[in-house]
Design a protein around this motif. Structure first.
Motif, PDB file in Angstrom:
ATOM      1  N   ALA A 397       0.862  -1.180   0.000  1.00 45.44           N
ATOM      2  CA  ALA A 397       0.000   0.000   0.000  1.00 45.44           C
ATOM      3  C   ALA A 397       0.895   1.227   0.000  1.00 45.44           C
ATOM      4  CB  ALA A 397      -0.929  -0.014   1.208  1.00 45.44           C
ATOM      5  N   PRO A 398       1.496   1.576  -1.149  1.00 46.93           N
ATOM      6  CA  PRO A 398       2.538   2.607  -1.195  1.00 46.93           C
ATOM      7  C   PRO A 398       2.046   4.029  -0.972  1.00 46.93           C
ATOM      8  CG  PRO A 398       1.987   1.851  -3.419  1.00 46.93           C
ATOM      9  CD  PRO A 398       1.266   0.949  -2.463  1.00 46.93           C
ATOM     10  N   ALA A 399       0.743   4.277  -1.010  1.00 49.10           N
ATOM     11  CA  ALA A 399       0.240   5.645  -0.840  1.00 49.10           C
ATOM     12  C   ALA A 399       0.047   6.017   0.623  1.00 49.10           C
ATOM     13  CB  ALA A 399      -1.078   5.805  -1.608  1.00 49.10           C
ATOM     14  N   ILE A 400       0.196   5.074   1.523  1.00 46.93           N
ATOM     15  CA  ILE A 400       0.028   5.363   2.953  1.00 46.93           C
ATOM     16  C   ILE A 400       1.324   5.930   3.514  1.00 46.93           C
ATOM     17  CG2 ILE A 400      -0.322   4.305   5.222  1.00 46.93           C
ATOM     18  CD1 ILE A 400      -2.257   2.376   3.893  1.00 46.93           C
ATOM     19  N   LYS A 401       1.237   7.135   4.083  1.00 49.74           N
ATOM     20  CA  LYS A 401       2.415   7.799   4.632  1.00 49.74           C
ATOM     21  C   LYS A 401       2.428   7.826   6.157  1.00 49.74           C
ATOM     22  CE  LYS A 401       3.242  10.745   0.603  1.00 49.74           C
ATOM     23  NZ  LYS A 401       3.463  12.129   0.107  1.00 49.74           N
ATOM     24  N   SER A 402       1.255   7.724   6.756  1.00 48.64           N
ATOM     25  CA  SER A 402       1.193   7.737   8.214  1.00 48.64           C
ATOM     26  C   SER A 402       0.040   6.868   8.693  1.00 48.64           C
ATOM     27  CB  SER A 402       1.026   9.171   8.748  1.00 48.64           C
ATOM     28  OG  SER A 402      -0.237   9.693   8.334  1.00 48.64           O
ATOM     29  N   VAL A 403       0.210   6.355   9.898  1.00 49.18           N
ATOM     30  CA  VAL A 403      -0.843   5.574  10.546  1.00 49.18           C
ATOM     31  C   VAL A 403      -1.215   6.312  11.819  1.00 49.18           C
ATOM     32  CG1 VAL A 403      -1.447   3.392  11.645  1.00 49.18           C
ATOM     33  CG2 VAL A 403      -0.036   3.401   9.575  1.00 49.18           C
ATOM     34  N   LEU A 423       2.683  -5.901   8.295  1.00 52.50           N
ATOM     35  CA  LEU A 423       2.619  -4.616   7.586  1.00 52.50           C
ATOM     36  C   LEU A 423       3.805  -4.596   6.633  1.00 52.50           C
ATOM     37  CD1 LEU A 423       1.867  -2.387  10.707  1.00 52.50           C
ATOM     38  CD2 LEU A 423       0.214  -3.172   9.004  1.00 52.50           C
ATOM     39  N   GLU A 424       3.527  -4.825   5.369  1.00 53.25           N
ATOM     40  CA  GLU A 424       4.596  -5.040   4.394  1.00 53.25           C
ATOM     41  C   GLU A 424       4.346  -4.215   3.138  1.00 53.25           C
ATOM     42  OE1 GLU A 424       6.360  -8.739   1.679  1.00 53.25           O
ATOM     43  OE2 GLU A 424       5.053  -9.145   3.382  1.00 53.25           O
ATOM     44  N   GLY A 425       5.380  -3.574   2.647  1.00 49.55           N
ATOM     45  CA  GLY A 425       5.266  -2.845   1.393  1.00 49.55           C
ATOM     46  C   GLY A 425       4.555  -1.511   1.510  1.00 49.55           C
ATOM     47  N   LEU A 426       4.484  -0.938   2.714  1.00 51.20           N
ATOM     48  CA  LEU A 426       3.982   0.424   2.884  1.00 51.20           C
ATOM     49  C   LEU A 426       5.198   1.345   2.736  1.00 51.20           C
ATOM     50  CD1 LEU A 426       1.942  -1.519   4.397  1.00 51.20           C
ATOM     51  CD2 LEU A 426       1.279   0.461   5.736  1.00 51.20           C
ATOM     52  N   CYS A 427       5.707   1.426   1.523  1.00 52.42           N
ATOM     53  CA  CYS A 427       7.058   1.943   1.294  1.00 52.42           C
ATOM     54  C   CYS A 427       7.202   3.440   1.579  1.00 52.42           C
ATOM     55  CB  CYS A 427       7.513   1.614  -0.129  1.00 52.42           C
ATOM     56  SG  CYS A 427       6.375   2.120  -1.412  1.00 52.42           S
ATOM     57  N   GLU A 428       6.116   4.202   1.703  1.00 52.01           N
ATOM     58  CA  GLU A 428       6.200   5.623   2.037  1.00 52.01           C
ATOM     59  C   GLU A 428       5.793   5.904   3.484  1.00 52.01           C
ATOM     60  OE1 GLU A 428       7.468   7.932   0.052  1.00 52.01           O
ATOM     61  OE2 GLU A 428       7.855   6.353  -1.420  1.00 52.01           O
ATOM     62  N   TRP A 429       5.557   4.867   4.245  1.00 56.70           N
ATOM     63  CA  TRP A 429       5.087   5.010   5.619  1.00 56.70           C
ATOM     64  C   TRP A 429       6.228   5.509   6.504  1.00 56.70           C
ATOM     65  CZ3 TRP A 429       4.256   0.265   9.243  1.00 56.70           C
ATOM     66  CH2 TRP A 429       3.717   0.690  10.451  1.00 56.70           C
ATOM     67  N   GLU A 430       6.030   6.676   7.126  1.00 59.73           N
ATOM     68  CA  GLU A 430       7.072   7.317   7.930  1.00 59.73           C
ATOM     69  C   GLU A 430       6.695   7.488   9.397  1.00 59.73           C
ATOM     70  OE1 GLU A 430       9.239  10.265   4.729  1.00 59.73           O
ATOM     71  OE2 GLU A 430       7.428  10.990   5.716  1.00 59.73           O
ATOM     72  N   ILE A 456       7.206  -6.246  10.069  1.00 60.45           N
ATOM     73  CA  ILE A 456       7.181  -4.935   9.405  1.00 60.45           C
ATOM     74  C   ILE A 456       8.278  -4.951   8.350  1.00 60.45           C
ATOM     75  CG2 ILE A 456       7.409  -2.447   9.695  1.00 60.45           C
ATOM     76  CD1 ILE A 456       6.486  -2.740  12.553  1.00 60.45           C
ATOM     77  N   GLU A 457       7.909  -4.674   7.110  1.00 62.90           N
ATOM     78  CA  GLU A 457       8.856  -4.800   6.006  1.00 62.90           C
ATOM     79  C   GLU A 457       8.663  -3.676   4.996  1.00 62.90           C
ATOM     80  OE1 GLU A 457      10.114  -8.069   2.543  1.00 62.90           O
ATOM     81  OE2 GLU A 457       8.959  -8.689   4.294  1.00 62.90           O
ATOM     82  N   ASN A 458       9.786  -3.104   4.554  1.00 65.72           N
ATOM     83  CA  ASN A 458       9.822  -2.127   3.465  1.00 65.72           C
ATOM     84  C   ASN A 458       8.980  -0.897   3.758  1.00 65.72           C
ATOM     85  OD1 ASN A 458      10.343  -0.909   1.015  1.00 65.72           O
ATOM     86  ND2 ASN A 458       8.932  -2.202  -0.156  1.00 65.72           N
ATOM     87  N   CYS A 459       9.441  -0.103   4.712  1.00 67.48           N
ATOM     88  CA  CYS A 459       8.802   1.184   5.000  1.00 67.48           C
ATOM     89  C   CYS A 459       9.880   2.147   5.473  1.00 67.48           C
ATOM     90  CB  CYS A 459       7.692   1.029   6.035  1.00 67.48           C
ATOM     91  SG  CYS A 459       8.286   0.702   7.709  1.00 67.48           S
ATOM     92  N   LYS A 460       9.472   3.377   5.818  1.00 67.10           N
ATOM     93  CA  LYS A 460      10.420   4.423   6.189  1.00 67.10           C
ATOM     94  C   LYS A 460      10.381   4.764   7.671  1.00 67.10           C
ATOM     95  CE  LYS A 460      10.526   6.668   1.633  1.00 67.10           C
ATOM     96  NZ  LYS A 460      10.322   7.936   0.884  1.00 67.10           N
ATOM     97  N   GLY A 480       9.763  -9.523  13.256  1.00 66.88           N
ATOM     98  CA  GLY A 480      10.521  -9.498  12.013  1.00 66.88           C
ATOM     99  C   GLY A 480      10.608  -8.095  11.456  1.00 66.88           C
ATOM    100  N   LEU A 481      11.821  -7.628  11.183  1.00 68.16           N
ATOM    101  CA  LEU A 481      12.054  -6.273  10.659  1.00 68.16           C
ATOM    102  C   LEU A 481      12.926  -6.400   9.426  1.00 68.16           C
ATOM    103  CD1 LEU A 481      12.942  -4.650  14.111  1.00 68.16           C
ATOM    104  CD2 LEU A 481      10.695  -4.714  13.006  1.00 68.16           C
ATOM    105  N   ARG A 482      12.396  -5.973   8.277  1.00 71.85           N
ATOM    106  CA  ARG A 482      13.107  -6.180   7.023  1.00 71.85           C
ATOM    107  C   ARG A 482      12.985  -4.949   6.119  1.00 71.85           C
ATOM    108  NH1 ARG A 482      10.866 -12.354   5.706  1.00 71.85           N
ATOM    109  NH2 ARG A 482      11.572 -13.270   7.671  1.00 71.85           N
ATOM    110  N   ASP A 483      14.083  -4.610   5.495  1.00 71.81           N
ATOM    111  CA  ASP A 483      14.108  -3.503   4.532  1.00 71.81           C
ATOM    112  C   ASP A 483      13.573  -2.212   5.140  1.00 71.81           C
ATOM    113  OD1 ASP A 483      15.090  -4.904   2.119  1.00 71.81           O
ATOM    114  OD2 ASP A 483      13.231  -6.037   2.329  1.00 71.81           O
TER     115      ASP A 483
END
Length: 595
Positions: A397-403, A423-430, A456-460, A480-483
């Motif tokens: 879900a790459p459009a999610i920036k915050s939770v 939570l995986e592939g939320l690549c813009e989540w900061e 949690i994988e692939n986020c900011k 698990g913490l990845r990328d």
């Protein structure tokens, strides 16, 4: 649906069962080249496991004509041939066995098994070989009484055309690649209750014929079109259908293909997958499926094609996104759904029945998976009160920036039974807004208090919120913490037993994991501190670019270290003369390799 029930019995009863089974020769079990039955001359049920099966002198001495059941699991059958005396056999099951890839004749005598009711050829993940290749001879058509043909994971690509002669067949379960031989093979098979087959290898006319024949099977309960092919009409009459997998939505206005409207009358559906929802042009079509009115819902998968999203542009994109949003709104699951899977949805917002707490009344929902949501900007807010939810997966879900805090609500009512969260592939989540709760909150009343597994994988994210990482969280065992490119520290997870940290280039510190038993670290070059881990037993370190061992190895005392490094560092350590050896000399057991 097949259900497996385990039963416990008293030890004395178990001994009696074993004694009578042995005395009456209930089953002959062979785990090697010698059987275990005292009555080798009158075998009724024969089971082989983890052995090489071949025609032996022992087989010739046994009365094979009396065998009713043959089960072989994880056996080498390259030189084995079905015994010609098995004429009274009722059950033949080969699971995880290894025939040769070509020219296997093990079932050449299959046609003589005129009393056979069940034939199972399956693969097994436990077998020492990776793939199993079986072949069905054309003589299978002689098995007039065969009721179950189970080819799960058998690698059989196309059924022989003689299958059409199995008029008593009740269950035909192919593997995901098993294709129908022609369009007429079901014409004389009139008792089917379970069918899993591919039909995309056939022309349009043949596909229509198969579906027409399936529609005449009034007792069919399970239908799996594993290729997700478009289904011709004549389908809505299967009123007893319980499971339908691979229904691809088609909106061809010529009326030749099955539409969502034909799903409407199937009120007894338990499990349903709908694919190609990008083809639905208006919410009114989705409403005709009457998804919310199904009587006994268990599983629902709603899938849009990724290509449907990639082709959207500007105004067309906005229009089709709006249609997708309206369609999903109308595909609201029944209140008692157990498992919901939404994939490829390209709307900008999730439907009201997921975003409004008052509208989300799925009290029986156990599993929720949201995958490939390229345009959604906000996670659903109404999930936290769900009393039965145990597994939640949100992926790509790459459009999610915050939770925001509303996701977990930071109250004792938030996710009361959630045990697995991905939570995986939320690549813009900061940012994750989750404040630590008041001092009066205990481990049993905090938000997500039952959480035992978190990935949690692939986020900011650069750090974890205090509501998640605090010493009152006692259920979390696996983390698990990845990328995570911005993560700098992992601290204050006192209950975690297993920790994976992969590809976190800015990570500097791991501490405060007092129960940590096993840790795997891969490609975290800036990690300097590993402390507060008194229970550490196993450390696996993988980084083929490091020139020296990290200093934190000297500060921990695991029982076992597995190290994968560069060849240069490996050779330096193995030589015993390097100063690097001093960092790990205190560790009892090593396994050092290079890549």
């Amino acid at each position: 649906m097949v259900m497996y029930v385990a039963v416990r019995v008293h030890d004395m009863v178990l001994d009696l069962i074993r004694y009578l089974s042995y005395k009456e020769n209930f089953v002959t079990i062979s785990n090697d080249d010698e059987g275990t039955s005292p009555h080798q001359n009158r075998v009724r049920r024969l089971a082989h496991q983890n052995r090489t099966m071949k025609q032996t002198q022992q087989d010739d001495h046994m009365d094979m004509a009396q065998v009713r059941t043959l089960v072989a699991c994880d056996c080498d059958i390259q030189s084995w041939v079905l015994h010609p005396s098995f004429k009274l056999m009722r059950v033949l099951h080969l699971e995880g066995c290894r025939p040769p890839r070509r020219d296997w004749h093990g079932l050449k005598n299959l046609g003589i098994l005129l009393h056979l009711r069940y034939l199972g050829l399956q693969n097994s993940s436990k077998a020492p070989w990776k793939f199993t290749y079986y072949e069905l001879p054309k003589e299978i058509g002689k098995l007039k009484f065969l009721q179950i043909l189970d080819l799960e994971a058998s690698s059989i690509r196309v059924l022989p055309s003689s299958v059409c002669q199995l008029t008593q067949l009740v269950c035909l379960r192919g593997c995901r690649d098993t294709c129908a031989p022609d369009g007429s093979f079901l014409r004389t098979v009139i008792s089917l209750e379970y069918l899993r087959i591919r039909i995309d290898n056939l022309d349009e006319e043949s596909q229509r014929q198969i579906i027409k024949d399936v529609s005449n099977q009034s007792e069919i309960r399970v239908l799996c079109m594993t290729n997700e092919s478009e289904i011709p009409k004549e389908f809505g009459g299967l009123r007893n259908l319980r499971t339908l997998y691979g229904f691809r939505v088609h909106m061809d206005m010529d009326g030749g293909w099955c539409s969502l409207e034909e799903i409407g009358p199937l009120s007894k559906l338990w499990r349903l997958t709908l694919h190609g929802l990008e083809n639905v042009s208006a919410s009114s079509f989705a409403e005709t499926a009457r998804i919310s009115s199904k009587e006994h819902p268990e599983y629902l998968k709603l899938q849009w094609s990724r290509s449907g999203c990639m082709e959207l542009r500007d105004e067309i994109q906005k229009q089709q996104q709006q249609v997708a949003e309206e369609v999903l709104e109308k595909l609201c699951p029944p209140p008692h759904i157990h498992h919901l899977n939404i994939k490829g949805y390209f709307g900008r917002t999730l439907p009201n029945w997921m975003m409004v707490v008052e509208a989300f009344s799925f009290t029986s929902l156990i599993i929720l998976k949201l995958k490939d949501l390229p345009c959604c900007t906000k996670l659903p807010d109404s999930l936290c009160p769900l009393p039965s939810l145990k597994l939640l997966v949100i992926k790509d879900a790459p459009a999610i920036k915050s939770v925001g805090s509303e996701f977990q609500a930071s109250t004792s009512a938030a996710f009361p039974n959630l045990t697995h969260l991905t939570l995986e592939g939320l690549c813009e989540w900061e940012e994750w807004d989750w404040e630590e709760q008041t001092v009066d909150v205990t481990a049993g009343t905090m938000a997500m208090h039952a959480l035992g597994y978190l990935l949690i994988e692939n986020c900011k994210l650069s750090c974890f919120p205090p509501g998640l990482a605090n010493n009152k969280r006692h259920a979390l065992r696996e983390l698990g913490l990845r990328d995570l490119n911005n993560l700098t520290s992992v601290e204050n997870f006192p209950s975690v037993v297993e920790l994976d940290v992969f590809d976190c280039p800015k990570l500097k510190r791991i501490s405060g994991l007092s129960r940590l038993h096993k840790i795997r670290i891969a490609r975290c070059p800036k990690l300097e501190v590993l402390q507060g881990v008194p229970s550490l037993d196993s450390l696996l370190l993988h980084d083929t670019t490091m020139e020296t061992l990290p200093g934190y190895l000297a500060c921990v005392n695991p029982r076992f270290l597995r190290l994968t490094c560069s060849k240069e560092l490996h050779d330096s350590i193995i030589s015993g003369s390097s100063s690097e050896c001093e960092k790990i000399n205190h560790i009892t057991k090593h396994d050092i390799d290079y890549n």
